[in-house]
Write a protein that holds these residues in place. Structure first.
Motif, short mmCIF file in Angstrom:
data_model
loop_
_atom_site.label_atom_id
_atom_site.label_comp_id
_atom_site.label_asym_id
_atom_site.label_seq_id
_atom_site.Cartn_x
_atom_site.Cartn_y
_atom_site.Cartn_z
N GLU A 181 0.79 -1.50 0.11
CA GLU A 181 -0.19 -0.16 -0.02
C GLU A 181 1.09 0.76 -0.36
O GLU A 181 1.79 0.95 0.41
CB GLU A 181 -1.05 -0.09 1.39
CG GLU A 181 -0.11 0.21 2.79
CD GLU A 181 -0.25 -1.19 2.92
OE1 GLU A 181 0.34 -1.34 3.53
OE2 GLU A 181 -0.51 -2.54 2.74
N THR A 182 0.66 2.48 -0.18
CA THR A 182 0.59 3.94 -0.35
C THR A 182 1.04 4.19 1.08
O THR A 182 0.60 3.65 1.70
CB THR A 182 0.07 5.05 -1.53
OG1 THR A 182 -1.13 4.41 -1.05
CG2 THR A 182 0.02 3.64 -2.58
N LYS A 237 -1.19 -0.28 -3.44
CA LYS A 237 -0.35 -0.42 -4.70
C LYS A 237 -1.60 -0.02 -5.67
O LYS A 237 -1.84 -1.65 -6.01
CB LYS A 237 0.65 -0.03 -4.24
CG LYS A 237 1.31 0.56 -3.81
CD LYS A 237 3.28 -0.20 -3.11
CE LYS A 237 3.83 0.70 -2.79
NZ LYS A 237 5.18 0.78 -2.38
N ARG A 238 -1.53 0.06 -7.19
CA ARG A 238 -1.38 -0.29 -8.63
C ARG A 238 -0.89 -1.02 -9.37
O ARG A 238 0.51 -0.05 -9.41
CB ARG A 238 -3.21 0.61 -9.09
CG ARG A 238 -4.40 1.29 -7.75
CD ARG A 238 -4.85 0.57 -7.60
NE ARG A 238 -5.92 0.70 -6.96
CZ ARG A 238 -7.31 0.18 -6.55
NH1 ARG A 238 -7.33 -0.99 -7.08
NH2 ARG A 238 -8.21 0.43 -5.34
N ASP A 239 -1.59 -1.71 -10.32
CA ASP A 239 -0.19 -2.10 -11.43
C ASP A 239 -0.29 -1.19 -12.78
O ASP A 239 -0.70 -1.29 -13.89
CB ASP A 239 -0.90 -2.97 -12.17
CG ASP A 239 -0.22 -3.74 -12.78
OD1 ASP A 239 1.50 -3.58 -13.10
OD2 ASP A 239 -0.32 -4.90 -13.74
N THR A 266 6.34 -5.32 -11.75
CA THR A 266 5.24 -4.23 -11.74
C THR A 266 5.90 -3.16 -11.61
O THR A 266 5.18 -1.87 -12.11
CB THR A 266 4.73 -4.59 -10.31
OG1 THR A 266 5.38 -4.53 -9.75
CG2 THR A 266 4.41 -5.71 -10.66
N ARG A 267 7.49 -3.22 -11.51
CA ARG A 267 7.80 -1.36 -11.48
C ARG A 267 8.20 -1.17 -13.27
O ARG A 267 7.91 0.10 -13.01
CB ARG A 267 9.80 -1.87 -10.75
CG ARG A 267 9.67 -1.51 -9.79
CD ARG A 267 11.03 -1.64 -9.22
NE ARG A 267 10.63 -1.90 -7.21
CZ ARG A 267 11.52 -2.46 -6.40
NH1 ARG A 267 12.64 -3.36 -7.20
NH2 ARG A 267 11.07 -2.88 -5.41
N PRO A 273 -5.23 -3.80 -8.05
CA PRO A 273 -4.13 -3.43 -6.92
C PRO A 273 -3.08 -4.41 -7.05
O PRO A 273 -2.46 -6.20 -7.90
CB PRO A 273 -5.38 -4.35 -6.14
CG PRO A 273 -6.39 -4.79 -6.53
CD PRO A 273 -5.94 -4.36 -7.43
#
Length: 107
Positions: free
Chosen positions: A3-4, A10-12, A50-51, A24
């Protein structure tokens, strides 16, 4: 962390498919298609980063009961990077809390 700083999941966001950018990251399958190569080794699969939103080739080797050696690569395994992934005792990665609820933070 899944999570932020403000507790939102956090999203993709880097996904090349615009329709998937709001999903998510929690519980997202990152590795797929592995085939057993013997002696605790698996190859022939893909790993999603994901980065950067890209998918790479992957090889995985068991290195004890709590450790994986994960090698992501572009094209051939020689052109890649290996990471050691360790299972955290009793860790759930924050994925158990519903996305709409904030979780208490402990220090």
């Amino acid at each position: 962390r899944p999570e932020t700083a403000d507790g939102a999941p956090k999203r993709d966001a880097k996904n090349p498919d615009p329709s998937a950018r709001l999903r998510p990251l929690c519980r997202l399958q990152l590795i797929q298609g592995l085939m057993r190569a013997g002696d605790g080794r698996y190859e022939g699969g893909e790993i999603y980063n994901t980065r950067d939103g890209r998918t790479y080739g992957v090889q995985v080797a068991l290195d004890g009961p709590q450790t994986l050696k994960v090698r992501g690569f572009l094209g051939i395994s020689l052109l890649g990077k290996t990471q050691e992934w360790r299972r955290l005792p009793n860790a759930r990665g924050g994925c158990n809390a519903p996305a709409t609820q904030s979780r208490p933070v402990s220090n």
